[in-house]
Design an enzyme around this catalytic site. Sequence first.
Site, PDB file in Angstrom:
ATOM      1  N   GLY A   1      -4.344   0.383   2.512  1.00 43.89           N
ATOM      2  CA  GLY A   1      -4.040   1.739   2.032  1.00 43.89           C
ATOM      3  C   GLY A   1      -2.673   2.165   2.553  1.00 43.89           C
ATOM      4  CG  LEU A   2      -0.474   5.067   0.199  1.00 43.61           C
ATOM      5  CD1 LEU A   2      -0.432   6.480  -0.391  1.00 43.61           C
ATOM      6  CD2 LEU A   2       0.801   4.301  -0.161  1.00 43.61           C
ATOM      7  CB  SER A   3       1.995   4.623   6.231  1.00 45.18           C
ATOM      8  OG  SER A   3       2.196   5.175   7.500  1.00 45.18           O
ATOM      9  N   GLY A   4      -0.906   6.232   7.020  1.00 46.88           N
ATOM     10  CA  GLY A   4      -1.520   7.543   7.231  1.00 46.88           C
ATOM     11  C   GLY A   4      -2.763   7.787   6.408  1.00 46.88           C
ATOM     12  CB  SER A   5      -4.512   5.830   3.788  1.00 47.48           C
ATOM     13  OG  SER A   5      -4.590   4.576   4.437  1.00 47.48           O
ATOM     14  N   GLY A   6      -5.647   6.457   6.842  1.00 50.28           N
ATOM     15  CA  GLY A   6      -6.836   6.507   7.707  1.00 50.28           C
ATOM     16  C   GLY A   6      -7.391   5.127   8.045  1.00 50.28           C
ATOM     17  CE  LYS A   7      -3.191   0.856   6.733  1.00 50.63           C
ATOM     18  NZ  LYS A   7      -2.414   2.079   6.474  1.00 50.63           N
ATOM     19  CB  SER A   8      -5.565   2.842  12.651  1.00 49.40           C
ATOM     20  OG  SER A   8      -4.448   2.282  12.049  1.00 49.40           O
TER      21      SER A   8
ATOM     22  CB  SER B   1      -2.274  -5.555   2.867  1.00 48.45           C
ATOM     23  OG  SER B   1      -3.338  -4.661   3.105  1.00 48.45           O
TER      24      SER B   1
HETATM   25  N1  LIG Z   1       8.857   0.941   5.279  1.00 49.80           N
HETATM   26  C1  LIG Z   1       7.610   1.046   5.756  1.00 49.80           C
HETATM   27  N2  LIG Z   1       6.551   1.032   4.904  1.00 49.80           N
HETATM   28  C2  LIG Z   1       5.301   1.126   5.391  1.00 49.80           C
HETATM   29  N3  LIG Z   1       4.999   1.250   6.713  1.00 49.80           N
HETATM   30  C3  LIG Z   1       6.028   1.265   7.595  1.00 49.80           C
HETATM   31  C4  LIG Z   1       7.359   1.172   7.153  1.00 49.80           C
HETATM   32  N4  LIG Z   1       8.163   1.202   8.244  1.00 49.80           N
HETATM   33  C5  LIG Z   1       7.387   1.313   9.313  1.00 49.80           C
HETATM   34  N5  LIG Z   1       6.091   1.357   8.934  1.00 49.80           N
HETATM   35  C6  LIG Z   1       4.984   1.384   9.905  1.00 49.80           C
HETATM   36  O1  LIG Z   1       4.461   0.062   9.914  1.00 49.80           O
HETATM   37  C7  LIG Z   1       3.087   0.075   9.602  1.00 49.80           C
HETATM   38  C8  LIG Z   1       2.774  -0.865   8.427  1.00 49.80           C
HETATM   39  O2  LIG Z   1       2.825  -2.195   8.833  1.00 49.80           O
HETATM   40  P1  LIG Z   1       1.957  -3.260   8.086  1.00 49.80           P
HETATM   41  O3  LIG Z   1       2.146  -4.527   8.834  1.00 49.80           O
HETATM   42  O4  LIG Z   1       0.567  -2.736   7.923  1.00 49.80           O
HETATM   43  O5  LIG Z   1       2.671  -3.297   6.661  1.00 49.80           O
HETATM   44  S1  LIG Z   1       2.552  -4.392   5.511  1.00 49.80           S
HETATM   45  O6  LIG Z   1       1.124  -4.724   5.375  1.00 49.80           O
HETATM   46  O7  LIG Z   1       3.341  -5.557   5.899  1.00 49.80           O
HETATM   47  O8  LIG Z   1       3.079  -3.745   4.297  1.00 49.80           O
HETATM   48  C9  LIG Z   1       2.694   1.458   9.217  1.00 49.80           C
HETATM   49  O9  LIG Z   1       1.535   1.704   9.978  1.00 49.80           O
HETATM   50  P2  LIG Z   1       0.325   2.606   9.436  1.00 49.80           P
HETATM   51  O10 LIG Z   1       0.879   3.998   9.394  1.00 49.80           O
HETATM   52  O11 LIG Z   1      -0.721   2.430  10.493  1.00 49.80           O
HETATM   53  O12 LIG Z   1      -0.105   2.094   8.095  1.00 49.80           O
HETATM   54  C10 LIG Z   1       3.878   2.342   9.607  1.00 49.80           C
HETATM   55  O13 LIG Z   1       3.600   3.014  10.801  1.00 49.80           O
HETATM   56  N1  LIG Z   2     -11.304  11.683   6.032  1.00 47.92           N
HETATM   57  C1  LIG Z   2     -10.436  11.070   6.846  1.00 47.92           C
HETATM   58  N2  LIG Z   2     -10.496   9.739   7.035  1.00 47.92           N
HETATM   59  C2  LIG Z   2      -9.596   9.127   7.853  1.00 47.92           C
HETATM   60  N3  LIG Z   2      -8.617   9.765   8.542  1.00 47.92           N
HETATM   61  C3  LIG Z   2      -8.514  11.113   8.383  1.00 47.92           C
HETATM   62  C4  LIG Z   2      -9.410  11.815   7.514  1.00 47.92           C
HETATM   63  N4  LIG Z   2      -9.069  13.112   7.539  1.00 47.92           N
HETATM   64  C5  LIG Z   2      -8.026  13.232   8.383  1.00 47.92           C
HETATM   65  N5  LIG Z   2      -7.692  12.024   8.898  1.00 47.92           N
HETATM   66  C6  LIG Z   2      -6.590  11.823   9.862  1.00 47.92           C
HETATM   67  O1  LIG Z   2      -5.570  11.079   9.193  1.00 47.92           O
HETATM   68  C7  LIG Z   2      -4.863  10.302  10.140  1.00 47.92           C
HETATM   69  C8  LIG Z   2      -4.851   8.866   9.656  1.00 47.92           C
HETATM   70  O2  LIG Z   2      -4.049   8.107  10.527  1.00 47.92           O
HETATM   71  P1  LIG Z   2      -4.258   6.556  10.746  1.00 47.92           P
HETATM   72  O3  LIG Z   2      -5.706   6.244  10.942  1.00 47.92           O
HETATM   73  O4  LIG Z   2      -3.294   6.144  11.814  1.00 47.92           O
HETATM   74  O5  LIG Z   2      -3.812   5.979   9.318  1.00 47.92           O
HETATM   75  P2  LIG Z   2      -3.251   4.539   8.952  1.00 47.92           P
HETATM   76  O6  LIG Z   2      -3.813   3.562   9.959  1.00 47.92           O
HETATM   77  O7  LIG Z   2      -3.760   4.289   7.570  1.00 47.92           O
HETATM   78  O8  LIG Z   2      -1.768   4.654   9.013  1.00 47.92           O
HETATM   79  C9  LIG Z   2      -5.560  10.449  11.484  1.00 47.92           C
HETATM   80  O9  LIG Z   2      -4.858  11.408  12.258  1.00 47.92           O
HETATM   81  C10 LIG Z   2      -6.932  10.989  11.084  1.00 47.92           C
HETATM   82  O10 LIG Z   2      -7.516  11.785  12.104  1.00 47.92           O
END
Ligand SMILES: Nc1ncnc2c1ncn2[C@@H]1O[C@H](COP(=O)(O)OS(=O)(=O)O)[C@@H](OP(=O)(O)O)[C@H]1O
Ligand SMILES: Nc1ncnc2c1ncn2[C@@H]1O[C@H](COP(=O)(O)OP(=O)(O)O)[C@@H](O)[C@H]1O
Length: 196
Positions: free
Chosen positions: A32-39, A106
């Site tokens: 999913g997108l960055s910040g979607s909630g994967k971790s 991914s």
């Molecule tokens: N350009 C760009 N696009 C997306 N994400 C970015 C980018 N630059 C840095 N980050 C940070 O790196 C995390 C994503 O790394 P990944 O290894 O999951 O990415 S990928 O699967 O190779 O696309 C991602 O972590 P998450 O926010 O946990 O998803 C970001 O914090």
């Molecule tokens: N329904 C939800 N499911 C997952 N995360 C949520 C939800 N609502 C709010 N959040 C918040 O969204 C953020 C997601 O961050 P994170 O888990 O680091 O995302 P990712 O790993 O996809 O980048 C966290 O701060 C989390 O508390």
Amino acid sequence: MSSNTVRHDYKVTKENRQKQMGHRSLLLWFTGLSGSGKSTLANLVELELHKKGIATYSLDGDNIRQGINKDLSFAPEDRTENIRRIAEISNLMVDAGVVTLAAFVSPYIADRENIKHIVGAPNFIEIYVNTSLEECERRDVKGLYRKARAGEIKNMTGISAPYEAPINPDIEIKTDHQDINTSVQTILEVIIQKLK
Ligand SMILES: Nc1ncnc2c1ncn2[C@@H]1O[C@H](COP(=O)(O)OS(=O)(=O)O)[C@@H](OP(=O)(O)O)[C@H]1O
Ligand SMILES: Nc1ncnc2c1ncn2[C@@H]1O[C@H](COP(=O)(O)OP(=O)(O)O)[C@@H](O)[C@H]1O
């Protein structure tokens, strides 16, 4: 490059290890997108599995990109290599009998198909953390979206790089409309059945 190597068959097999653990091993792949909630979701799902006595291990994006994959950027070919290496590591973890959780953007369908190929389709559970770009930007956990909008980050997924959504994921979680605990329970219900 590896044409002169021969695979050894070891006496202790994956099946032996799974039997000893008392459950099968799987790869739970959160995309999913960055910040979607994967971790967030992977973390809580792992905690619940751990409490049930299941052997788990989480592959964390930041650790991988600061460690084994620190030579890789966010250009398309490097993302592909990032995911390929993580899939190979996951395959070893699953072979070791461990329920492995991996949370990576991914963004490419072909790369996720390759993971399935590497670990074997029955061992691969694709979990699509489907959160709208609008909601991810509103959360902006790491301030990356603001930087991407300001042109300070190139190749930002969802802004200046694509995200190819799964077409038929094993589990889809819509976090815009579902709270964290409900999502964790939804995932656990599916996984627990598959671990038997
Ligand atoms: N350009 C760009 N696009 C997306 N994400 C970015 C980018 N630059 C840095 N980050 C940070 O790196 C995390 C994503 O790394 P990944 O290894 O999951 O990415 S990928 O699967 O190779 O696309 C991602 O972590 P998450 O926010 O946990 O998803 C970001 O914090
Ligand atoms: N329904 C939800 N499911 C997952 N995360 C949520 C939800 N609502 C709010 N959040 C918040 O969204 C953020 C997601 O961050 P994170 O888990 O680091 O995302 P990712 O790993 O996809 O980048 C966290 O701060 C989390 O508390």
